[in-house]
Design a protein around this motif. Structure first.
Motif, PDB file in Angstrom:
ATOM      1  N   LEU A 146       0.718  -1.339   0.063  1.00 56.34           N
ATOM      2  CA  LEU A 146       0.091  -0.078  -0.124  1.00 56.34           C
ATOM      3  C   LEU A 146       0.926   1.223  -0.063  1.00 56.34           C
ATOM      4  N   ALA A 147       0.590   2.166  -0.813  1.00 56.88           N
ATOM      5  CA  ALA A 147       1.501   3.560  -0.941  1.00 56.88           C
ATOM      6  C   ALA A 147       0.407   4.634  -0.437  1.00 56.88           C
ATOM      7  N   ILE A 148       0.803   5.302   0.567  1.00 56.24           N
ATOM      8  CA  ILE A 148       0.167   6.475   1.054  1.00 56.24           C
ATOM      9  C   ILE A 148       1.032   7.488   0.557  1.00 56.24           C
ATOM     10  N   VAL A 149       0.351   8.297  -0.159  1.00 55.40           N
ATOM     11  CA  VAL A 149       0.832   9.513  -0.801  1.00 55.40           C
ATOM     12  C   VAL A 149       0.316  10.883  -0.547  1.00 55.40           C
ATOM     13  N   GLY A 150       1.085  12.052  -0.607  1.00 50.28           N
ATOM     14  CA  GLY A 150       0.511  13.143  -0.247  1.00 50.28           C
ATOM     15  C   GLY A 150       1.581  14.357  -0.341  1.00 50.28           C
ATOM     16  N   HIS A 151       1.204  15.526  -0.271  1.00 47.75           N
ATOM     17  CA  HIS A 151       2.247  16.627  -0.223  1.00 47.75           C
ATOM     18  C   HIS A 151       2.815  16.816   1.121  1.00 47.75           C
ATOM     19  N   ASN A 152       3.869  17.356   1.293  1.00 46.28           N
ATOM     20  CA  ASN A 152       4.532  17.741   2.456  1.00 46.28           C
ATOM     21  C   ASN A 152       3.327  18.638   3.268  1.00 46.28           C
ATOM     22  N   GLY A 153       2.957  17.855   4.658  1.00 51.37           N
ATOM     23  CA  GLY A 153       2.014  18.521   5.564  1.00 51.37           C
ATOM     24  C   GLY A 153       0.725  17.851   5.295  1.00 51.37           C
ATOM     25  N   LEU A 177       8.062   1.927   4.798  1.00 54.59           N
ATOM     26  CA  LEU A 177       8.896   2.782   4.122  1.00 54.59           C
ATOM     27  C   LEU A 177       8.532   4.376   4.154  1.00 54.59           C
ATOM     28  N   ASP A 178       9.284   5.108   5.089  1.00 55.75           N
ATOM     29  CA  ASP A 178       8.991   6.408   5.456  1.00 55.75           C
ATOM     30  C   ASP A 178       9.786   7.397   4.604  1.00 55.75           C
ATOM     31  N   LEU A 209       5.565 -10.549   3.174  1.00 58.37           N
ATOM     32  CA  LEU A 209       5.469  -9.329   4.041  1.00 58.37           C
ATOM     33  C   LEU A 209       4.185  -8.410   3.646  1.00 58.37           C
ATOM     34  N   THR A 210       3.836  -7.475   4.472  1.00 59.78           N
ATOM     35  CA  THR A 210       3.029  -6.450   4.052  1.00 59.78           C
ATOM     36  C   THR A 210       3.719  -4.856   4.083  1.00 59.78           C
ATOM     37  N   VAL A 211       3.469  -4.273   2.911  1.00 65.03           N
ATOM     38  CA  VAL A 211       4.537  -3.148   2.786  1.00 65.03           C
ATOM     39  C   VAL A 211       3.711  -2.011   2.627  1.00 65.03           C
TER      40      VAL A 211
END
Length: 279
Positions: A36-43, A164-165, A192-194
């Motif tokens: 799962l990718a969690i995306v977003g701009h800074n903040g 992965l931060d 694994l879950t990523v």
């Protein structure tokens, strides 16, 4: 039915003395074995959410459950055994004088017997193709090699989830590709879950599913190919569209008739080659 390994239900969080909420009524789930990718701009709240999953923050309201354990001060150490985090700067994670010392650090803290520790260290380094660097000093490694050692340190403790931060944001393209390919191989081999926390949609394109955050709220959920169709909306959120999506659009405008939209460069190259052969 896919098995749920992480559940976040109506979570609110703000830093002391600050308004508004950094996380505002966030609800999502993560399935066992998915990327799962969690995306977003800074903040947008994505790194705050990552830290909450590892018990570095607790929700002001709402519930976080990891592997059927509700997050609390009583369960946080058990949860941290199930989740490993790889951070942005690998140099900040190194504590050992050699590669093997560094990979062994987490095992030593967990009281793993010496003979088992030695086996796990070698196995973890072999899995990330760094076994030949066993006695090297970490600061002599390239950026991509350092991150692979950091991943080995997480793999050695046998987590169920890797977060992965922004783990590839400081790497050059070659190092980024090495690390992401290593993670994909480990995910498939070990089940694994990523969870990838990133603002880089090129990295997110490798995921099975994406969640877009904006101002602490869930903006969109879906497969990468579905999310990338929201091109103008993503740009408005300060996110850049992957190169392959841009190139496919330009080539389509020039008259290329593609049957699909392509996410990876490899897919686009194969499609161009197929069009060439069919001329």
């Amino acid at each position: 039915m896919p098995e749920e390994i992480i559940s976040i239900e109506h979570v609110y969080f703000r830093y002391p003395g600050q308004d508004p909420y950094v996380l505002n009524d966030i609800s999502l789930s993560v399935q066992k074995g998915e990327w799962l990718a969690i995306v977003g701009h800074n903040g947008s709240g994505k790194s705050t959410l990552a830290k909450m999953l590892n018990g570095l923050h607790y929700p002001e309201k709402g519930n976080v459950t990891v592997d059927q354990l509700p997050l609390s001060e009583e369960t946080v150490w058990e949860i941290r055994k199930r989740i490993g985090m790889v951070f942005q700067n690998p140099d900040n994670q190194f504590v050992g004088t050699t590669v093997q010392d560094d990979v062994a650090f987490g095992l030593e803290n967990s009281g793993v017997p010496q003979e088992i520790m030695a086996e796990r260290v070698k196995d973890a380094l072999e899995r990330v193709n760094m076994l030949s660097f066993l006695d090297q000093e970490p600061h002599h490694l390239s950026g991509g090699q350092k991150q692979r050692v950091a991943v080995a340190g997480i793999i050695a403790i046998i987590p169920k989830v890797i977060i992965l931060d922004e783990a590839t944001s400081m790497l050059d393209p070659k190092g980024r590709q090495e690390v992401l390919e290593t993670i994909r191989e480990l995910k498939d081999k070990l089940g694994l879950t990523v969870i990838s926390i990133t603002h880089d949609l090129e990295e997110a394109s490798r995921a099975d599913r994406m969640i877009v955050l904006n101002k602490g709220e869930v903006f969109k959920k879906g497969k990468p190919i579905e999310i990338f169709q929201l091109e103008d909306e993503l740009v408005e959120l300060g996110l850049d569209i992957p190169f392959t999506i841009k190139m496919t659009k330009k080539l389509t405008q020039l008259g290329f008739n593609f049957p699909n939209t392509y996410i990876t460069e490899e897919e686009l190259v194969d499609a161009l080659w197929t069009l060439h052969l069919n001329k």
